[in-house]
Each structure stands twice: as C-alpha cells, then as structure tokens.
Design an enzyme around this catalytic site. Structure first.
Site, PDB file in Angstrom:
ATOM      1  N   ASP A   1      -6.520  -7.865   5.029  1.00  0.00           N
ATOM      2  CA  ASP A   1      -5.987  -9.518   3.626  1.00  0.00           C
ATOM      3  C   ASP A   1      -5.793 -10.249   4.864  1.00  0.00           C
ATOM      4  OD1 ASP A   1      -6.162  -6.924   1.927  1.00  0.00           O
ATOM      5  OD2 ASP A   1      -4.814  -5.991   1.685  1.00  0.00           O
TER       6      ASP A   1
ATOM      7  N   ARG B   1       1.094   4.126  -2.773  1.00  0.00           N
ATOM      8  CA  ARG B   1       1.054   5.684  -2.423  1.00  0.00           C
ATOM      9  C   ARG B   1       3.166   6.318  -3.049  1.00  0.00           C
ATOM     10  NH1 ARG B   1      -2.561   2.415  -0.733  1.00  0.00           N
ATOM     11  NH2 ARG B   1      -4.472   3.492   0.526  1.00  0.00           N
TER      12      ARG B   1
ATOM     13  N   ARG C   1     -12.919 -14.817  -1.744  1.00  0.00           N
ATOM     14  CA  ARG C   1     -12.038 -15.249  -0.274  1.00  0.00           C
ATOM     15  C   ARG C   1     -13.067 -16.215   0.526  1.00  0.00           C
ATOM     16  NH1 ARG C   1      -6.945 -10.679  -0.004  1.00  0.00           N
ATOM     17  NH2 ARG C   1      -5.907 -10.993  -1.458  1.00  0.00           N
TER      18      ARG C   1
ATOM     19  N   GLN D   1      -8.523   1.915  -0.620  1.00  0.00           N
ATOM     20  CA  GLN D   1      -9.299   2.243  -1.844  1.00  0.00           C
ATOM     21  C   GLN D   1      -9.946   3.630  -2.203  1.00  0.00           C
ATOM     22  OE1 GLN D   1      -9.106  -1.022  -4.646  1.00  0.00           O
ATOM     23  NE2 GLN D   1      -7.002  -1.611  -3.081  1.00  0.00           N
TER      24      GLN D   1
ATOM     25  N   GLY E   1      -6.481  -3.428  -7.503  1.00  0.00           N
ATOM     26  CA  GLY E   1      -7.229  -3.236  -7.168  1.00  0.00           C
ATOM     27  C   GLY E   1      -7.000  -2.088  -6.850  1.00  0.00           C
TER      28      GLY E   1
ATOM     29  N   SER F   1     -12.915   1.806   3.282  1.00  0.00           N
ATOM     30  CA  SER F   1     -12.069   1.000   2.428  1.00  0.00           C
ATOM     31  C   SER F   1     -11.286   2.057   1.946  1.00  0.00           C
ATOM     32  CB  SER F   1     -13.360   0.585   0.700  1.00  0.00           C
ATOM     33  OG  SER F   1     -11.929   1.200  -0.467  1.00  0.00           O
TER      34      SER F   1
ATOM     35  N   SER G   1       1.111  -1.167   0.211  1.00  0.00           N
ATOM     36  CA  SER G   1      -0.133  -0.069  -0.233  1.00  0.00           C
ATOM     37  C   SER G   1       1.609   1.120  -0.106  1.00  0.00           C
ATOM     38  CB  SER G   1      -0.456   0.322   1.187  1.00  0.00           C
ATOM     39  OG  SER G   1      -1.976  -0.895   0.869  1.00  0.00           O
TER      40      SER G   1
ATOM     41  N   ARG H   1     -14.004  -6.976 -10.472  1.00  0.00           N
ATOM     42  CA  ARG H   1     -14.585  -6.526  -9.222  1.00  0.00           C
ATOM     43  C   ARG H   1     -14.756  -4.731  -8.971  1.00  0.00           C
ATOM     44  NH1 ARG H   1      -8.813  -7.131  -6.261  1.00  0.00           N
ATOM     45  NH2 ARG H   1     -10.014  -5.535  -4.950  1.00  0.00           N
TER      46      ARG H   1
HETATM   47  C1  S3P Z   1      -6.023  -1.545   0.148  1.00  0.00           C
HETATM   48  C2  S3P Z   1      -6.904  -1.261   0.584  1.00  0.00           C
HETATM   49  C3  S3P Z   1      -7.489  -2.696   0.896  1.00  0.00           C
HETATM   50  C4  S3P Z   1      -6.624  -4.276   0.865  1.00  0.00           C
HETATM   51  C5  S3P Z   1      -6.169  -3.952  -0.552  1.00  0.00           C
HETATM   52  C6  S3P Z   1      -4.754  -2.924  -0.793  1.00  0.00           C
HETATM   53  C7  S3P Z   1      -4.646   0.330  -0.250  1.00  0.00           C
HETATM   54  O1  S3P Z   1      -8.670  -2.086   0.044  1.00  0.00           O
HETATM   55  O2  S3P Z   1      -7.359  -4.808   0.610  1.00  0.00           O
HETATM   56  O3  S3P Z   1      -5.095  -5.167  -0.309  1.00  0.00           O
HETATM   57  O4  S3P Z   1      -4.095  -0.032  -0.553  1.00  0.00           O
HETATM   58  O5  S3P Z   1      -5.232   1.023  -0.177  1.00  0.00           O
HETATM   59  P1  S3P Z   1     -10.437  -1.911  -0.184  1.00  0.00           P
HETATM   60  O6  S3P Z   1      -9.870  -0.518   0.125  1.00  0.00           O
HETATM   61  O7  S3P Z   1     -11.329  -2.667  -0.779  1.00  0.00           O
HETATM   62  O8  S3P Z   1     -10.835  -2.417   1.490  1.00  0.00           O
END
Ligand code: S3P
Length: 425
Positions: free
Chosen positions: A314, A26, A345, A168, A93, A166, A22, A121
């Site tokens: 995760d 970023r 999952r 993300q 994602g 979330s 993550s 997704r």
């Molecule tokens: C992530 C956020 C999470 C996580 C993913 C990485 C990120 O997803 O499951 O592996 O780096 O922001 P969600 O925001 O969909 O929960």
C-alpha cells in the site's frame, strides 16, 4: 473536491495519524462474533471502516460510536441475522473479501456489492477456496465480480495453498474456518499482514502458525474484549516520506503500528539512506507499536521485489514519489497486485508523476523510476484512489509551484484528517 498543495521547505513537529484501517475492520468483525461487549479505542473514522460497521448493523449487531470509541454488542458466532438488504462494501476490498468468508459460514442468503472500483476487482481469489469449503456463490463472470450472492453454512475445513500473498484471502478463509468442521489451513507464497492472526490470539482463539502458514479449528467460543487500535503505518508513510524529502525536516509520529508485516517501507527507506528511528517500542494487544522519528536525508535508488512486496504494497505510490526525488534508479518488480487495487496503481502513478516531470515507466509487474532530484507542480487526478491522492500531495510538497489534486474527497476512505494534518505542519 480539490486539494491545493504548495511547496514546503521542511516539516517539523509531532503528529498523530488515525487508527489502523486493517485493525479497525477486524476489531468490528471479531467484536461482532464474540459474546458480549467489545470496546474499540482509536477506531479509524474512515469511509471504508464505516462500511464494515454498516454491514454488521444490517446483520443485527448493535454498534455505537462516541468519537473514536466504538462499542460492539457481540452475539456470538451464530448471532448474525440474515440481512434484509444488500450489504454494500463501498470502496473497501477488505470489507467485501473478509465478509465473503464470514457469509460463507452463515446459513443464510446474502448479497454483497461495492462501488464502481470494487465491482471491477477480482473476487475469485476468495470465492474459489470458499466454494471448496462448501459455500454456494453466484455472480458475474463465474462469481468473480460483485455483486455476489452467497448461500452459506455447512462448511468443511480445507488445506489451501494460496497463489497470492494476500491478507484478505487469508483472513476470509480463517473467518470461514471458524464455521467449518475440522481444521482450515492457509499457506501463502510470502507472509502477508497478520492482523487477523494476532486478533484471533487476542480473542483467545487457538491458532497454529508455521512459516507462511496458519491453521484454525472450527467453532471456538469467543468473548468480547477491549482493543486499542494503533495509528496506521500506511497513513504515517506519507509523512515519513515527506520528512525524508524536505531538507531541515524533523518529525515525530506518535503511537504507530509497526507490525513487521506492514513496515517494509521502513526497511526500504533505510536502504535508500533515510534517517528514521523507532522510539518507545511496545506491544499493545498483540500488535507492536512505536513512535517514529524522521529527519531529512538524501535518498538513493533501490531495487525492490520478493518477500518485501506484500509488506509495503500500500506504500508503493508514496515510495514512487521518494524514488522520483532520489539519486539514481529505483526498480519495483513482482508487484502486479498493484494492478488490482482501488485503481491500477502502476498506471495511475505513472500518469500522475509524469505530469510532475518524473521519469517513470510502468512494467507489467512494477515500475522503473529514474530519480531526477526535482518535480514540478501540476494538476493531478486522484482516480478515486485515496493512496494516489495522498502520494500526489506529498509530491506536491517537494515540487516547484502549486499542485492541485482533483477528486481528493477519496482521501476520506482512509485518512479524513490528512489535509488538516498537512496544514498543521
Ligand atoms: C488489507 C490487505 C491488503 C491491502 C489492503 C488491506 C487487509 O490487500 O492492500 O489495503 O486489511 O487485509 P490484499 O490482501 O489484497 O493484498
């Protein structure tokens, strides 16, 4: 590719895990949006993070790599160019959703896509609020599925109440907020990982934090910075569980990110009876870091739901392995997000652990696992999901007989060195 895992009596020693996924994503994003050079040490050399690098290269950003050092020549918030080709987020994602926020802010035409898993997704969770901010987005199923076309620019800030916890979604909106008139605010039901907020602070961006809420103002001036990426807690998790399960184990994992929005597994394993301590706790560029020491301990079942879920989402595949070998029942609820990850999952863990003799049952929003104290080796499938492959490998270490994991190349998405690290123990 196949990975063969033989049972082990114990694991001992000191290991390092690769950079946090993550934070690596970023670091590239903020490095590209800052003016001048950003040097990222400890960058995760995984397939997901290279996707983010490639997308920015397509938008005219120069990014160089020397081993785990990545150097980004940022051109400022308005320095991105219209890409000549489709941006491909692959399996990631995070790349797709965070870039959606950024593309929404930029006054050009772009198309973003991904692999077969990512194309299934849901993207409406970011598209819907981005449209409210003024972005124009087209795609299949009312702009819910990749490939998506974005015409960005002219955004205005919104105050958004997200139905999902979330990171993300939150990060996509905060990135769009950098390009929006006025204030952009996001409130979430529970706090999700806050690496974007911490990195914004590291880059000198003024953000306001409330309980499960964050606000940012549009058009800050940002300059390049040095970033040290800590080891990925989610990668450390496989070895934390393995050392907890194998009698006689004693393991130290060096320099791991222990941001409290990520360490739900630590809390749950401790509640299960695990022997885990944090050493040399420190803060490095706004992120808590520590060495993690783990010894074997008998585990017992627990109930997991509520605000801890986003803090260990995760890690649920590997937690299901721990639960299968614990004493008593483990119930995981309110985790329906598991159904929209790299694989479903809930289904994939149920399938694979059942092959190994676990008593596991899927629920619409979680799993019920009756600890049996033993597993048997089996031929497992990764389902193209890196976390399923590595969780199955941990189960294999603690099982009787050999375990084969088919389609194990997906491990390269987040932890290419995993098989090597496993062998080194
Ligand atoms: C992530 C956020 C999470 C996580 C993913 C990485 C990120 O997803 O499951 O592996 O780096 O922001 P969600 O925001 O969909 O929960």
């Amino acid at each position: 590719m196949e990975l063969s895992v033989k049972p082990k009596d114990s694991i001992k020693g000191e290991i390092k895990v690769p950079g946090d996924k993550s934070i690596s994503h970023r670091a590239v994003i903020f490095g590209a949006l800052a003016r001048g050079v950003t040097k990222v040490h400890g960058f995760l050399p995984g397939e997901d993070t290279w996707r983010t690098v490639e997308c920015f290269r397509k938008m005219g950003i120069d990014i160089q790599r020397e081993q785990d050092l990545v150097v980004i020549e940022g051109k400022g918030l308005k320095g991105l160019q219209e890409p000549e080709d489709v941006l491909d987020a692959g399996n990631s994602g995070t790349t797709a959703r965070l870039l959606m926020g950024l593309l929404a802010g930029n006054p050009f035409y772009s198309v973003i896509t991904g692999d077969l898993s990512l194309k299934k997704r849901p993207m409406d969770r970011v598209v819907e609020p981005l449209k409210k901010m003024g972005a124009v987005v087209y795609g299949r199923q009312g702009a819910n599925l990749l490939p998506l076309t974005v015409m960005g620019g002219n955004l205005k800030g919104i105050d958004y109440l997200s139905p999902v916890a979330s990171a993300q979604v939150k990060s996509a909106l905060l990135l769009a907020g950098l390009y929006a008139q006025g204030t952009t605010a996001v409130t979430e039901p529970y706090l999700s990982r806050d690496h974007t907020e911490r990195m914004m602070k590291h880059f000198g961006i003024n953000i306001k934090k409330g309980e499960n809420r964050v606000e940012v103002e549009g058009f800050p001036e940002i300059e390049g910075k040095k970033i040290e990426v800590p080891g990925d807690f989610s990668s450390a998790a496989y070895f934390m569980v393995a050392a907890s399960l194998l009698p006689g184990s004693s393991l130290r994992i060096l320099k791991v990110g222990v941001n409290p929005t990520r360490t739900g597994l630590l809390e749950v394993l401790k509640e299960m009876g695990a022997n885990i301590t944090l050493e040399k706790e420190r803060i490095e560029n706004e992120e808590p870091v520590a060495d993690i020491k783990i010894g074997y301990a008998p585990l017992k079942g627990v109930e997991i739901k509520g605000d801890v879920i986003p803090r260990l989402i995760d890690e649920i595949p590997v937690l299901a392995v721990a639960a299968s070998l614990a004493e008593g029942e483990t119930v995981i609820r309110e985790a329906s997000e598991l159904r929209v990850k790299e694989s479903d999952r809930i289904d994939t863990m149920e399938k694979e652990l059942k092959k190994m003799g676990a008593k596991i049952r899927g629920l619409p929003d979680g799993l019920v696992i009756e600890g049996t104290g033993e597993l048997k080796g089996a031929v497992c499938e990764s389902h193209g999901d890196h976390r399923i492959a590595m969780a199955a490998a941990v189960a294999g270490l603690a099982a009787r007989g050999e375990t084969i994991i088919k389609g194990s190349d997906c491990i390269n998405i987040s932890f290419p060195e995993f098989p090597k690290t496993l062998k080194s123990l």
